[in-house]
Scaffold this motif. Structure first.
Motif, PDB file in Angstrom:
ATOM      1  N   TRP A 164      -3.966  35.985  10.493  1.00 40.89           N
ATOM      2  CA  TRP A 164      -3.853  34.516  10.545  1.00 40.89           C
ATOM      3  C   TRP A 164      -4.462  33.905   9.289  1.00 40.89           C
ATOM      4  CZ3 TRP A 164      -5.985  33.006  16.097  1.00 40.89           C
ATOM      5  CH2 TRP A 164      -5.118  33.516  17.071  1.00 40.89           C
ATOM      6  N   ASN A 165      -3.915  32.768   8.912  1.00 41.12           N
ATOM      7  CA  ASN A 165      -4.605  31.960   7.905  1.00 41.12           C
ATOM      8  C   ASN A 165      -4.377  30.485   8.207  1.00 41.12           C
ATOM      9  OD1 ASN A 165      -2.267  30.936   6.390  1.00 41.12           O
ATOM     10  ND2 ASN A 165      -1.999  33.093   5.808  1.00 41.12           N
ATOM     11  N   SER A 166      -5.153  29.644   7.588  1.00 37.01           N
ATOM     12  CA  SER A 166      -5.141  28.211   7.909  1.00 37.01           C
ATOM     13  C   SER A 166      -3.750  27.606   7.715  1.00 37.01           C
ATOM     14  CB  SER A 166      -6.142  27.457   7.036  1.00 37.01           C
ATOM     15  OG  SER A 166      -7.427  27.947   7.271  1.00 37.01           O
ATOM     16  N   GLN A 167      -3.087  27.990   6.608  1.00 40.24           N
ATOM     17  CA  GLN A 167      -1.806  27.359   6.304  1.00 40.24           C
ATOM     18  C   GLN A 167      -0.758  27.673   7.374  1.00 40.24           C
ATOM     19  OE1 GLN A 167      -1.876  25.052   3.840  1.00 40.24           O
ATOM     20  NE2 GLN A 167       0.000  24.455   4.893  1.00 40.24           N
ATOM     21  N   LYS A 168      -0.806  28.902   7.864  1.00 38.37           N
ATOM     22  CA  LYS A 168       0.125  29.324   8.918  1.00 38.37           C
ATOM     23  C   LYS A 168      -0.077  28.447  10.168  1.00 38.37           C
ATOM     24  CE  LYS A 168       1.287  33.891  10.819  1.00 38.37           C
ATOM     25  NZ  LYS A 168       1.024  35.330  10.572  1.00 38.37           N
ATOM     26  N   LEU A 169      -1.321  28.250  10.533  1.00 40.27           N
ATOM     27  CA  LEU A 169      -1.647  27.417  11.690  1.00 40.27           C
ATOM     28  C   LEU A 169      -1.252  25.960  11.441  1.00 40.27           C
ATOM     29  CD1 LEU A 169      -3.109  26.842  14.416  1.00 40.27           C
ATOM     30  CD2 LEU A 169      -5.239  26.628  13.115  1.00 40.27           C
TER      31      LEU A 169
END
Ligand SMILES: *Cc1c(COP(=O)(O)O)cnc(C)c1O
Length: 344
Positions: A292-297
């Protein structure tokens, strides 16, 4: 859209816009705008300070305060995550020409030994410390409250060294409503304070700086030097008068919703939140899964009509404000939950 990126996204209420239309106006550089004068008087009284001054932004309030307390080449002690240190375009060094001495702050509490160690009386090499700067609530990704006991200890220490204390209280009312204390109780421990009108209070423009009469006299000159003297500034003061009456005490609702949001998100697999950090209206969950990473979320949430702020590769921030309802919180939690399932 459910916009949780900041409490600065709050739009002025209809009543605020109407207050602008009906405001009595005058030339404020001449001291003749009755609406500004009323606002400054009411704020000074609310904070237990002798005088107050309307300025264009929190950043201007901070820099005007620094210019009014410090001489060029001196040093200010402040927390390393302070807005003044991290987000004011190095105005303290370039405009006020004062150096910052950052120290770590633990959960909103300032370590007295760390402050005392950082104090320089000034000599041929070391810049003289001329101000202690506190932020309350501290850390714009956390919103931690400075405990009253800690504040009193800092005051005592500052007195020993004859140092003034300035408080960047952009979200001070989020702290005072949470502690359930009169803002005067907090402000009596500091020499000057600024409060943002544009965060949870929902005004379109402005900040209020408050302190002694002598301090505000200096601040008026420094505001002018920065081009912050305004003419019919009553159009800025009128919404703030509305906010003083209607928007301060309701901030507790934002704090409460933030806590509910944090508790519910903390239960989701792959998200972590230190609940002790969530003292006011700010929630910053960390993403614990490797893929996971912030941009995906953020992209995922955006498709669901939710905006959050990217504050790191694996962390996002949400700030609760008056436009966020209980139903919005339900929707946000549901969308985070579906993200964690979809990308498990
Ligand atoms: C928002 C904020 C400021 C600056 O306010 P602006 O009006 O955006 O310049 C200063 N300090 C803190 C702690 C803030 O949160």
């Amino acid at each position: 859209m459910i916009d949780l990126r900041s409490d600065t996204v709050t739009l002025p209420k209809q009543e605020m816009l109407e207050a602008i239309l009906h405001a009595q106006l005058g030339d404020d550089i001449m001291g003749e705008d009755p609406t500004v004068n009323q606002l400054e008087k009411e704020f000074a009284k609310l904070l237990g300070m002798e005088a107050a001054l309307l300025v264009t932004s929190g950043t201007m309030a901070n820099q005007v305060a620094i210019m009014s307390f410090c001489n060029r080449g001196e040093e200010i002690i402040m927390g390393e995550d302070s807005h003044i240190f991290t987000l004011e375009g190095a105005a303290t060094s370039t405009v006020a020409q004062v150096q910052i001495r950052p120290i770590p702050v633990n959960g909103g509490s300032y370590d007295l030994a760390k402050i005392e160690n950082a104090i320089n009386v000034g000599d041929i090499q070391r810049p003289r410390t001329s101000l202690i700067c506190l932020e309350n609530t501290y850390n714009l990704n956390k919103g931690e409250i400075i405990p009253l006991e800690n504040l009193k200890e800092i005051r005592k220490l500052a007195n020993e060294y004859h140092l003034p204390i300035y408080m960047d209280g952009a979200r001070l009312f989020n702290a005072s409503v949470e502690l359930n204390v009169d803002p005067i109780i907090i402000c009596q421990e500091v020499d000057a304070v600024q409060i943002c009108l544009t965060k949870g209070l929902g005004c379109p423009i402005g900040s209020i700086l408050a302190g002694s009469k002598a301090f505000i006299d200096k601040a008026i000159l420094n505001r002018q030097r920065l081009g912050g003297g305004m003419r019919q500034a009553g159009i800025i003061a009128a919404p703030a008068l509305y906010a003083l009456e209607h928007m301060v005490n309701r901030l507790k609702e934002d704090n409460d919703r933030a806590k509910v949001l944090a508790q519910r998100l903390a239960k989701l697999d792959g998200l972590s939140i230190d609940l002790a950090d969530v003292q006011t209206n700010i929630v910053s969950p960390k993403l614990e899964k490797d893929h996971w990473n912030s941009q995906k979320l953020i992209d995922y949430l955006l498709k669901k009509g939710i905006k959050v702020k990217n504050i790191g590769k694996k962390q996002v921030r949400m700030i609760v404000h008056y436009l966020i309802t209980d139903e919005d919180i339900d929707e946000v939690v549901a969308s985070f939950a579906s993200f964690t399932k979809a990308h498990a």
